[in-house]
Structure formats: structure tokens, C-alpha cells
Write an enzyme that holds these catalytic residues in place. Structure first.
Site, PDB file in Angstrom:
ATOM      1  N   PRO A 141       0.814  -1.217   0.000  1.00  0.00           N
ATOM      2  CA  PRO A 141       0.000   0.000   0.000  1.00  0.00           C
ATOM      3  C   PRO A 141       0.854   1.278   0.000  1.00  0.00           C
ATOM      4  O   PRO A 141       0.330   2.372  -0.199  1.00  0.00           O
ATOM      5  CB  PRO A 141      -0.834  -0.116   1.279  1.00  0.00           C
TER       6      PRO A 141
ATOM      7  N   GLU B 291       1.732  -8.784   6.865  1.00  0.00           N
ATOM      8  CA  GLU B 291       2.765  -8.067   7.615  1.00  0.00           C
ATOM      9  C   GLU B 291       3.679  -7.266   6.714  1.00  0.00           C
ATOM     10  O   GLU B 291       3.553  -7.282   5.505  1.00  0.00           O
ATOM     11  CB  GLU B 291       3.585  -9.104   8.393  1.00  0.00           C
TER      12      GLU B 291
ATOM     13  N   ASP C 264     -12.259   0.744 -24.331  1.00  0.00           N
ATOM     14  CA  ASP C 264     -12.422   0.730 -22.874  1.00  0.00           C
ATOM     15  C   ASP C 264     -12.529   2.125 -22.278  1.00  0.00           C
ATOM     16  O   ASP C 264     -11.905   3.051 -22.782  1.00  0.00           O
ATOM     17  CB  ASP C 264     -11.166   0.160 -22.191  1.00  0.00           C
TER      18      ASP C 264
HETATM   19  N1  ADE Z   1      -1.009  -5.068   0.131  1.00  0.00           N
HETATM   20  C1  ADE Z   1      -1.938  -4.710   1.048  1.00  0.00           C
HETATM   21  N2  ADE Z   1      -2.705  -3.711   0.602  1.00  0.00           N
HETATM   22  C2  ADE Z   1      -2.259  -3.405  -0.661  1.00  0.00           C
HETATM   23  C3  ADE Z   1      -2.631  -2.465  -1.650  1.00  0.00           C
HETATM   24  N3  ADE Z   1      -3.630  -1.596  -1.456  1.00  0.00           N
HETATM   25  N4  ADE Z   1      -1.947  -2.450  -2.804  1.00  0.00           N
HETATM   26  C4  ADE Z   1      -0.913  -3.289  -2.993  1.00  0.00           C
HETATM   27  N5  ADE Z   1      -0.502  -4.197  -2.113  1.00  0.00           N
HETATM   28  C5  ADE Z   1      -1.171  -4.262  -0.934  1.00  0.00           C
END
Ligand code: ADE
Length: 245
Positions: free
Chosen positions: A87, A114, A166
Site C-alpha cells: 500500500p 505483515e 475501454d
Molecule cells: N497489500 C496490502 N494492501 C495493498 C494495496 N492496497 N496495494 C498493494 N498491495 C497491498
């Protein structure tokens, strides 16, 4: 394209990558996808892939050795473009999908529950997030990326399903679509689509694509490259929307 996915949950990929268009693309040899369980490369007797963080604190951290050993063993020096799912990464987009579709080999590293030991990040050319929310692991993000990239590889989609039309392909949302029946519960298909006038249909579709983008995603319109005709259409739309209110 060759894709290697490094994960401790290879089974999470089975449904999505063995169904429909992805299944056909793999069977036809357009995309080869191999899941590698890096737990098998853990050096300890109990095959643990994580450990507690140095400095203390809650949670566990994925150890570097299983990930390094798995990549070294399976990729034999040819790593291709290495992506780390997190993330904290750069936000995935259609633009990024187009760039990745030009690669011969992708290696995707997935964590689960984790954090990664910081040294794992050194393996990656790019860290990628699929959006500002946190999932239990990188497996679902990896599926999203594999799907979005694979459908851009020539031959994966037929002419019928072509990616050319698309939403997002040219930076705009797609125009509204209709099929039979002509009337359904008092809702009818716009006359222009039944007119047989190809030029008018093309203009209507372009205009409705611009309208949708303007009303739903004005941020996209700011970035899209508009031609002279588009500018005329946008002016018409703004006029129509003003008189609507
Ligand atoms: N791992 C956990 N959440 C994620 C996300 N939003 N994007 C990529 N990998 C992740």
C-alpha cells in the site's frame, strides 16, 4: 509475456487466473504465469517466512532470505521487471498497465499480513499499490495487475472485446451502451443509435463519453488530450447541463 508471482498463498490465484479470458490467454501461450511459494525457500527447519521486528513492537516482518532465495533460484538472473505489492507503492493505473504490457517478464512479490524487511525492497524496480486501502496481502493486488496487463497483450482480447474502446483507454470514460430490447420498462434506446448513420453515432458516442467524464471524473478530463471537435462537444455539453438545471 512471462509472469512469476512470489507468494506464500499460490492457491489464492487459482480461480481468477484459470477462468475466462485469463485461462484462454494462458492456454494459447500468450501469457505464462508461474506461482512460486517462497516458503519452500525458508532456511529454517520450520519453514517460517516471518519473524518479530528488531527494535520491538507488534506484528511480524517477512524475512529476506526466502524471498531472495526464491527469486535467485527461479529467475536464474533474468528478473525482468520486479514489482513489490504494497500500500506504500505508486498507485496502479491504466497508464501503468500499458507500460507493463510492454515487458517480456514481470516478477511480482507479494507479502501477507505483515511488513517486508526493508532489504526485500532492494529487489524491486517498482513498488505498486492498487489503491489507498489496506488488504490482507499482495495477492489480490497481483491478480488485479496481471488481469489489467494481460488484456492489453496483443491477441488476448478478440476484436469484439478490444481494449481500444475501454473506459480509461484514451483517458476518458466509455459512452453509454445499449442492446435489445429497444424498449424496456419505459426506458428506450436513444434514436440516434438506431439511425444507421455512422457519423452521427460516432459523434454521439464521443459526446456522451466526454459528458460522462466531465460529470463523473472531471480530474480525468483535465489530463485528456482533446481535439478541436472535442472542445466543441464539451461546450455543447456545458450549455446543455446548464439549461438542465
Ligand atoms: N497489500 C496490502 N494492501 C495493498 C494495496 N492496497 N496495494 C498493494 N498491495 C497491498
Amino acid at each position: 509475456m512471462d509472469i512469476f508471482v512470489f507468494t506464500i498463498f499460490p492457491e489464492m490465484f487459482e480461480g481468477p487466473l484459470n477462468t475466462s479470458i485469463m485461462q484462454k490467454a494462458r492456454e494459447r501461450g500468450l501469457v505464462s504465469i508461474q506461482m512460486v511459494d517462497y516458503r519452500l525457500y525458508a532456511p529454517s527447519k520450520h519453514k517460517n517466512v516471518d519473524d518479530s521486528p528488531y527494535g520491538g513492537g507488534a506484528g511480524m516482518v517477512i524475512k529476506p532470505e526466502p524471498v531472495y532465495y526464491a527469486l535467485e533460484d527461479r529467475l536464474q538472473g533474468d528478473y525482468g521487471k520486479v514489482l513489490l505489492m504494497t500500500p506504500q507503492g505508486e498507485k496502479f493505473s491504466q497508464e501503468m498497465a500499458k507500460e507493463l504490457a510492454g515487458e517480456e517478464r514481470l516478477s511480482i512479490i507479494c507479502g501477507h499480513y505483515e511488513g517486508f524487511d526493508e532489504r526485500i525492497r532492494k529487489l524491486a524496480h517498482q513498488e505498486v499499490s492498487i489503491g489507498d486501502y489496506v488488504l490482507t496481502g499482495g495477492e489480490i493486488p497481483a491478480v488485479v495487475i496481471i488481469d489489467a496487463v494481460s488484456r492489453l497483450i496483443p491477441g488476448v482480447l478478440g476484436e469484439e472485446e478490444s481494449a481500444r474502446f475501454d473506459s480509461h483507454y484514451d483517458g476518458l470514460l466509455e459512452h453509454p451502451q445499449y442492446t435489445r430490447p429497444r424498449e424496456f420498462r419505459g426506458m428506450s434506446v436513444p434514436d440516434v443509435l438506431l439511425s444507421g448513420n455512422h457519423e452521427e453515432i460516432r459523434r454521439w458516442r464521443r459526446k456522451e463519453s466526454l459528458r460522462r467524464t466531465l460529470l463523473r471524473r472531471p480530474d480525468l478530463l483535465d489530463r485528456a488530450k482533446l481535439c478541436r471537435e472535442d472542445e466543441v462537444l464539451v461546450a455543447e455539453i456545458l450549455n446543455e447541463e446548464r439549461t438542465e438545471k
